[in-house]
Write a protein that holds these residues in place. Structure first.
Motif, PDB file in Angstrom:
ATOM      1  N   ASP A 184      16.572 -29.182   2.590  1.00  0.00           N
ATOM      2  CA  ASP A 184      16.750 -27.899   1.909  1.00  0.00           C
ATOM      3  C   ASP A 184      15.620 -26.978   2.370  1.00  0.00           C
ATOM      4  O   ASP A 184      14.491 -27.075   1.899  1.00  0.00           O
ATOM      5  CB  ASP A 184      16.715 -28.102   0.395  1.00  0.00           C
ATOM      6  CG  ASP A 184      16.860 -26.797  -0.371  1.00  0.00           C
ATOM      7  OD1 ASP A 184      17.162 -25.755   0.266  1.00  0.00           O
ATOM      8  OD2 ASP A 184      16.658 -26.811  -1.602  1.00  0.00           O
ATOM      9  N   HIS A 204      26.990 -33.116   4.843  1.00  0.00           N
ATOM     10  CA  HIS A 204      26.832 -31.664   4.759  1.00  0.00           C
ATOM     11  C   HIS A 204      28.115 -31.036   4.238  1.00  0.00           C
ATOM     12  O   HIS A 204      28.837 -30.370   4.969  1.00  0.00           O
ATOM     13  CB  HIS A 204      26.483 -31.077   6.118  1.00  0.00           C
ATOM     14  CG  HIS A 204      27.039 -31.872   7.267  1.00  0.00           C
ATOM     15  ND1 HIS A 204      28.379 -32.152   7.409  1.00  0.00           N
ATOM     16  CD2 HIS A 204      26.411 -32.459   8.305  1.00  0.00           C
ATOM     17  CE1 HIS A 204      28.563 -32.876   8.507  1.00  0.00           C
ATOM     18  NE2 HIS A 204      27.383 -33.073   9.064  1.00  0.00           N
ATOM     19  N   SER A 205      28.394 -31.259   2.964  1.00  0.00           N
ATOM     20  CA  SER A 205      29.644 -30.779   2.376  1.00  0.00           C
ATOM     21  C   SER A 205      29.753 -29.262   2.394  1.00  0.00           C
ATOM     22  O   SER A 205      30.856 -28.713   2.438  1.00  0.00           O
ATOM     23  CB  SER A 205      29.780 -31.298   0.941  1.00  0.00           C
ATOM     24  OG  SER A 205      28.668 -30.884   0.154  1.00  0.00           O
ATOM     25  N   ASP A 206      28.622 -28.564   2.354  1.00  0.00           N
ATOM     26  CA  ASP A 206      28.643 -27.109   2.329  1.00  0.00           C
ATOM     27  C   ASP A 206      28.339 -26.492   3.698  1.00  0.00           C
ATOM     28  O   ASP A 206      28.081 -25.307   3.808  1.00  0.00           O
ATOM     29  CB  ASP A 206      27.626 -26.581   1.308  1.00  0.00           C
ATOM     30  CG  ASP A 206      28.022 -26.945  -0.115  1.00  0.00           C
ATOM     31  OD1 ASP A 206      29.238 -27.023  -0.382  1.00  0.00           O
ATOM     32  OD2 ASP A 206      27.124 -27.161  -0.949  1.00  0.00           O
ATOM     33  N   VAL A 207      28.340 -27.328   4.732  1.00  0.00           N
ATOM     34  CA  VAL A 207      28.047 -26.848   6.079  1.00  0.00           C
ATOM     35  C   VAL A 207      29.323 -26.903   6.912  1.00  0.00           C
ATOM     36  O   VAL A 207      29.895 -27.956   7.134  1.00  0.00           O
ATOM     37  CB  VAL A 207      26.944 -27.695   6.746  1.00  0.00           C
ATOM     38  CG1 VAL A 207      26.682 -27.211   8.166  1.00  0.00           C
ATOM     39  CG2 VAL A 207      25.670 -27.650   5.929  1.00  0.00           C
ATOM     40  N   LYS A 208      29.782 -25.756   7.360  1.00  0.00           N
ATOM     41  CA  LYS A 208      30.959 -25.680   8.226  1.00  0.00           C
ATOM     42  C   LYS A 208      30.562 -25.495   9.684  1.00  0.00           C
ATOM     43  O   LYS A 208      31.293 -25.898  10.582  1.00  0.00           O
ATOM     44  CB  LYS A 208      31.874 -24.536   7.779  1.00  0.00           C
ATOM     45  CG  LYS A 208      32.344 -24.630   6.332  1.00  0.00           C
ATOM     46  CD  LYS A 208      33.060 -25.944   6.055  1.00  0.00           C
ATOM     47  CE  LYS A 208      33.522 -26.030   4.602  1.00  0.00           C
ATOM     48  NZ  LYS A 208      34.137 -27.334   4.291  1.00  0.00           N
ATOM     49  N   LYS A 211      21.663 -29.243   2.939  1.00  0.00           N
ATOM     50  CA  LYS A 211      22.106 -28.407   1.829  1.00  0.00           C
ATOM     51  C   LYS A 211      23.093 -27.334   2.273  1.00  0.00           C
ATOM     52  O   LYS A 211      24.161 -27.172   1.682  1.00  0.00           O
ATOM     53  CB  LYS A 211      20.915 -27.745   1.144  1.00  0.00           C
ATOM     54  CG  LYS A 211      21.324 -26.871  -0.028  1.00  0.00           C
ATOM     55  CD  LYS A 211      20.151 -26.154  -0.663  1.00  0.00           C
ATOM     56  CE  LYS A 211      20.623 -25.279  -1.827  1.00  0.00           C
ATOM     57  NZ  LYS A 211      19.525 -24.507  -2.430  1.00  0.00           N
ATOM     58  N   ASP A 212      22.727 -26.582   3.331  1.00  0.00           N
ATOM     59  CA  ASP A 212      23.586 -25.488   3.748  1.00  0.00           C
ATOM     60  C   ASP A 212      23.284 -25.128   5.202  1.00  0.00           C
ATOM     61  O   ASP A 212      22.379 -25.681   5.828  1.00  0.00           O
ATOM     62  CB  ASP A 212      23.416 -24.251   2.845  1.00  0.00           C
ATOM     63  CG  ASP A 212      21.949 -23.872   2.652  1.00  0.00           C
ATOM     64  OD1 ASP A 212      21.136 -24.103   3.573  1.00  0.00           O
ATOM     65  OD2 ASP A 212      21.609 -23.347   1.573  1.00  0.00           O
ATOM     66  N   GLU A 213      24.065 -24.184   5.730  1.00  0.00           N
ATOM     67  CA  GLU A 213      23.904 -23.792   7.130  1.00  0.00           C
ATOM     68  C   GLU A 213      22.562 -23.117   7.388  1.00  0.00           C
ATOM     69  O   GLU A 213      21.959 -23.277   8.457  1.00  0.00           O
ATOM     70  CB  GLU A 213      25.057 -22.865   7.534  1.00  0.00           C
ATOM     71  CG  GLU A 213      26.425 -23.530   7.461  1.00  0.00           C
ATOM     72  CD  GLU A 213      27.561 -22.586   7.771  1.00  0.00           C
ATOM     73  OE1 GLU A 213      27.286 -21.425   8.172  1.00  0.00           O
ATOM     74  OE2 GLU A 213      28.732 -22.993   7.627  1.00  0.00           O
ATOM     75  N   ARG A 214      22.080 -22.366   6.421  1.00  0.00           N
ATOM     76  CA  ARG A 214      20.801 -21.666   6.583  1.00  0.00           C
ATOM     77  C   ARG A 214      19.656 -22.674   6.744  1.00  0.00           C
ATOM     78  O   ARG A 214      18.709 -22.419   7.490  1.00  0.00           O
ATOM     79  CB  ARG A 214      20.547 -20.750   5.395  1.00  0.00           C
ATOM     80  CG  ARG A 214      19.243 -19.952   5.497  1.00  0.00           C
ATOM     81  CD  ARG A 214      19.095 -19.024   4.317  1.00  0.00           C
ATOM     82  NE  ARG A 214      20.126 -18.006   4.313  1.00  0.00           N
ATOM     83  CZ  ARG A 214      20.046 -16.871   4.971  1.00  0.00           C
ATOM     84  NH1 ARG A 214      18.982 -16.602   5.719  1.00  0.00           N
ATOM     85  NH2 ARG A 214      21.017 -15.986   4.904  1.00  0.00           N
ATOM     86  N   SER A 215      19.743 -23.804   6.059  1.00  0.00           N
ATOM     87  CA  SER A 215      18.697 -24.817   6.168  1.00  0.00           C
ATOM     88  C   SER A 215      18.589 -25.346   7.593  1.00  0.00           C
ATOM     89  O   SER A 215      17.485 -25.601   8.096  1.00  0.00           O
ATOM     90  CB  SER A 215      18.975 -25.969   5.197  1.00  0.00           C
ATOM     91  OG  SER A 215      18.811 -25.551   3.851  1.00  0.00           O
TER      92      SER A 215
END
Length: 295
Positions: A61, A107-111, A82-86
């Protein structure tokens, strides 16, 4: 550092001590059934850290860009992103990174997993079968070695090139696990300096849908085949599928600098092995010095 369930140690305190001692190499693995361990953001600014290996149940994160200017090796093994920004914030702050391994991360929130590292020379990507929705965007102009493994990555991503955007102009060695020879050509087109290529195909049982010949020679021969490729290895080559045979023959016919071409299959019947060898030997090779090996 390896922490298991029931550990009474304060991971944050131990990490603080390690960084206070100007640690150069850190490996953190957390085995616990509870909440994932969030790697302290305050420690993403260590000027001495050269190797960082994060293992299972570690949450990546990173809400702001890091500053790991000495880091040359980063390994993310089954971490939780956590996310793509991380991802962007972590990699953008590693200005000296040369070796990156990303292995079956959650990475469930990373596309879109973006890897834009100008200094990177070695990249390993290993994906799990449930990562079919993940897209890798790669911009690594200094890359010299690439290892890709994972059925979803290589079929849905590499073969269509819609989700796998590559900048591999410096790549010299490539190991690629594929379940269709169709996956190969877009990569060759984007690797003009490729000198050594190793293909590993999965079992024919999982490729029954490829028995029909869907491959056709490209209009233009890839630059690496014309001017660079010297070593070609194809593991698990069966030659039962028409596309496989055609791609293998195409490489032999067009790789002008090829020195050795090795095809291997350990569980093939001797008669079938001889048949495949004769089939490959009958191809007129672009390189007169090419040595053909079938084992």
């Amino acid at each position: 550092m390896n922490f298991g369930r029931g550990s009474t140690m304060d991971i944050g305190v131990l990490l603080g001590v390690a960084f206070g001692l100007h640690v150069r190499e850190l490996e953190l693995q957390v085995y616990s059934g509870g909440e994932p361990y969030r790697f302290p953001t305050s420690l993403y600014n260590c000027g001495t850290l050269e190797t960082l290996k994060l293992g299972p149940n570690v949450l990546v994160d990173v809400p702001f860009p890091v500053c790991l200017k000495a880091l040359t090796t980063l390994r993310l093994y089954k971490v939780i992103v956590k996310d793509e920004r991380s991802v962007v914030n972590l990699l953008s702050g590693c200005s000296s990174l040369e070796n990156l391994e990303v292995i079956t991360c959650t990475h469930s929130d990373v596309k879109t997993f973006t890897i834009a590292v100008p200094s990177l020379q070695r990249l390993t990507l290993i994906t799990s079968i449930d990562e079919y929705q993940l897209a890798y965007v790669i911009n690594v102009p200094s890359l010299k070695y690439l290892y890709l493994r994972g059925q979803i990555l290589l079929t849905c991503v590499v073969s269509s090139m819609k989700k796998f955007l590559v900048s591999l102009t410096s790549l010299k060695r490539l190991t690629l696990e594929i379940d269709s020879p169709l996956d190969l050509m877009p990569v060759l087109d984007n690797s003009p300096n490729l000198q050594a290529l190793k293909l590993i195909t999965v079992s024919i049982i999982t490729r029954f849908h490829l028995l029909k010949g869907d491959w056709s020679p490209p209009k233009y021969v890839a630059e690496c085949l014309l001017n660079r490729l010297e070593t070609f290895v194809w593991e698990n080559y069966e030659g039962e599928i028409e596309d496989e045979r055609e791609v293998a023959q195409y490489i032999l016919r067009n790789a002008s600098c090829l020195e050795t071409a090795t095809f291997s299959r350990t569980d093939i019947h001797p008669e079938k092995r001889l048949e495949r060898l004769k089939e490959l030997e009958s191809v007129v090779r672009a390189s007169n010095s090419c040595q053909l090996v079938f084992k």
